[in-house]
Design an enzyme around this catalytic site. Sequence first.
Site, PDB file in Angstrom:
ATOM      1  N   GLN A  29       2.677   0.101  -8.896  1.00  0.00           N
ATOM      2  CA  GLN A  29       2.497   1.128  -8.062  1.00  0.00           C
ATOM      3  C   GLN A  29       3.347   2.347  -8.663  1.00  0.00           C
ATOM      4  O   GLN A  29       2.662   3.438  -8.674  1.00  0.00           O
ATOM      5  CB  GLN A  29       2.876   0.665  -6.631  1.00  0.00           C
ATOM      6  CG  GLN A  29       2.637   1.882  -5.780  1.00  0.00           C
ATOM      7  CD  GLN A  29       1.029   2.256  -5.597  1.00  0.00           C
ATOM      8  OE1 GLN A  29       0.436   1.365  -5.383  1.00  0.00           O
ATOM      9  NE2 GLN A  29       0.736   3.312  -5.905  1.00  0.00           N
ATOM     10  N   ASP A  59       5.549   5.475   2.699  1.00  0.00           N
ATOM     11  CA  ASP A  59       4.690   4.128   2.561  1.00  0.00           C
ATOM     12  C   ASP A  59       4.861   3.710   4.128  1.00  0.00           C
ATOM     13  O   ASP A  59       5.593   4.076   4.925  1.00  0.00           O
ATOM     14  CB  ASP A  59       5.495   3.418   1.848  1.00  0.00           C
ATOM     15  CG  ASP A  59       4.839   1.996   1.642  1.00  0.00           C
ATOM     16  OD1 ASP A  59       3.798   1.750   1.902  1.00  0.00           O
ATOM     17  OD2 ASP A  59       5.212   1.059   1.111  1.00  0.00           O
TER      18      ASP A  59
HETATM   19  N1  NVA Z   1       5.439  -1.677   1.589  1.00  0.00           N
HETATM   20  C1  NVA Z   1       3.946  -2.108   1.482  1.00  0.00           C
HETATM   21  C2  NVA Z   1       3.393  -1.773   0.411  1.00  0.00           C
HETATM   22  C3  NVA Z   1       1.746  -2.251   0.215  1.00  0.00           C
HETATM   23  C4  NVA Z   1       1.081  -1.952  -0.916  1.00  0.00           C
HETATM   24  C5  NVA Z   1       4.261  -3.530   1.646  1.00  0.00           C
HETATM   25  O1  NVA Z   1       5.003  -4.256   1.124  1.00  0.00           O
HETATM   26  O2  NVA Z   1       3.556  -4.077   2.706  1.00  0.00           O
HETATM   27  N1   CP Z   2      -1.038  -0.033  -2.957  1.00  0.00           N
HETATM   28  C1   CP Z   2      -1.397  -1.295  -3.185  1.00  0.00           C
HETATM   29  O1   CP Z   2      -0.587  -2.048  -3.647  1.00  0.00           O
HETATM   30  O2   CP Z   2      -2.371  -1.606  -2.137  1.00  0.00           O
HETATM   31  P1   CP Z   2      -2.846  -3.321  -2.052  1.00  0.00           P
HETATM   32  O3   CP Z   2      -2.032  -3.889  -0.942  1.00  0.00           O
HETATM   33  O4   CP Z   2      -4.150  -2.961  -1.362  1.00  0.00           O
HETATM   34  O5   CP Z   2      -2.953  -3.849  -3.449  1.00  0.00           O
END
Ligand code: NVA
Ligand code: CP
Length: 312
Positions: free
Chosen positions: A136, A229
Site C-alpha cells: 500500500q 485510514d
Molecule cells: N488498517 C486497515 C487497512 C486495510 C487495508 C486494516 O488493517 O484493516
Molecule cells: N487497501 C487495501 O489493502 O484494501 P483491501 O483490504 O481491500 O485489500
Amino acid sequence: MKRVRHLVSVSDLEPFELRQVLRIARMLKARYMAGERIIPVLRGRSVALIFEKPSTRTRVSMELAVVQLGGHPIVLTKKAMQLSRGEPLKDTARVLSRYVDAIAARVYRHEDLVELARYSSVPVINMLSDYEHPLQAISDMFTIWEILGRLRGVNLVFIGDGRDNVAHSLILAASMLGVNMTVACPPELKPDERILEVAERYAADTGSRITVLHDPVEAVKGADIVYTDVWVSMGEEALAEEKKRILRPYQVNGKLMKEAGKAYFMHCLPAHRGEEVTDDVIESERSIVWLQAENRLHVQKAVLAYLLNARV
Ligand code: NVA
Ligand code: CP
C-alpha cells in the site's frame, strides 16, 4: 547462493531499490495504458497468495498482477489450508517454497510473516499484517509522485491511529524517499518506536522530516496530502468502541481539509464514511483515492518483477 529477497517491511528494500521499483511501475503503467496488458516476464512461474483476512483491492490486484506478468497465481484462504488444522507455518513455508516462486500473505500477526520468510526459500511478500502494509505505502508513494511530479520535500500528513499498519509503512517509505511525514494521533496511539527509529536513520540521509504531534489542525498546515485510514483495523474488533472514542477528534472532514488549503486527500480504503472521513471529503475533487486503488496493480507488478529478478 543468492540471497532471497523478501518484502515483509518496506525497509527490506534499500532506498535506491524503492526508487527503482517506482520507475519500473511508471514504465509498466505507461505500457498498460498504451494497451500492452500482458508483459510475460514471469512465464512459467507461480505465486501463492495466502489470505487470512478479507481483501478486495489486494486480492484482485495481486492476482491480476501475476496474470499480467504471464505467471500463475494460486489464491489460498487460510481456511482452505492445513494451516487452519494446525499445520505449522514453518512447514507450510518449506512446502510451498518447493512449488511456487513467491509467497504473498495477508496475516493477523506480523510475526507470522517473519516466520514465513525465515523458513521460505522463495521471496515472501507482506500483503498486510497488524504492523505494516508495504504494498500500500509503496503504491501510495507512486501515486503522490504521479500527482505532484516529485517526492522530495512533499508534505504528507497522516491523521488518525499512529500505530496503524498503513501509517507505519508510509512513515518508512516517506523517510526513504525524502518525503516529509507528519502523523497527528492521540498520545496513546503513537507510531511504534522501532518504526520511528528506522525512519529517522533514513531521514538523516534523505533530509525527510518525521514529526509526531497530536493536534490535527496544526498538522495539516502546509500539507500537500492529507491521508487517513480506518480507526478500527481488521483484528481490532474488541477495541472498536474505545478506539472510536479516542479517535473522534481526528476525523478528516470538510473543516479540517479547509485548514489544509489545497491538499489532496488519500485513503488506502476501505473507508468508513462518518468515522475517519466524511462523505464530502472522500467524494471531493481533491480526493485521489480511486487512483490510489488503481495504482496498486501497476506497483505490485513492479514489486513482483523486481523481487523475482524478471527483466521488464
Ligand atoms: N488498517 C486497515 C487497512 C486495510 C487495508 C486494516 O488493517 O484493516
Ligand atoms: N487497501 C487495501 O489493502 O484494501 P483491501 O483490504 O481491500 O485489500
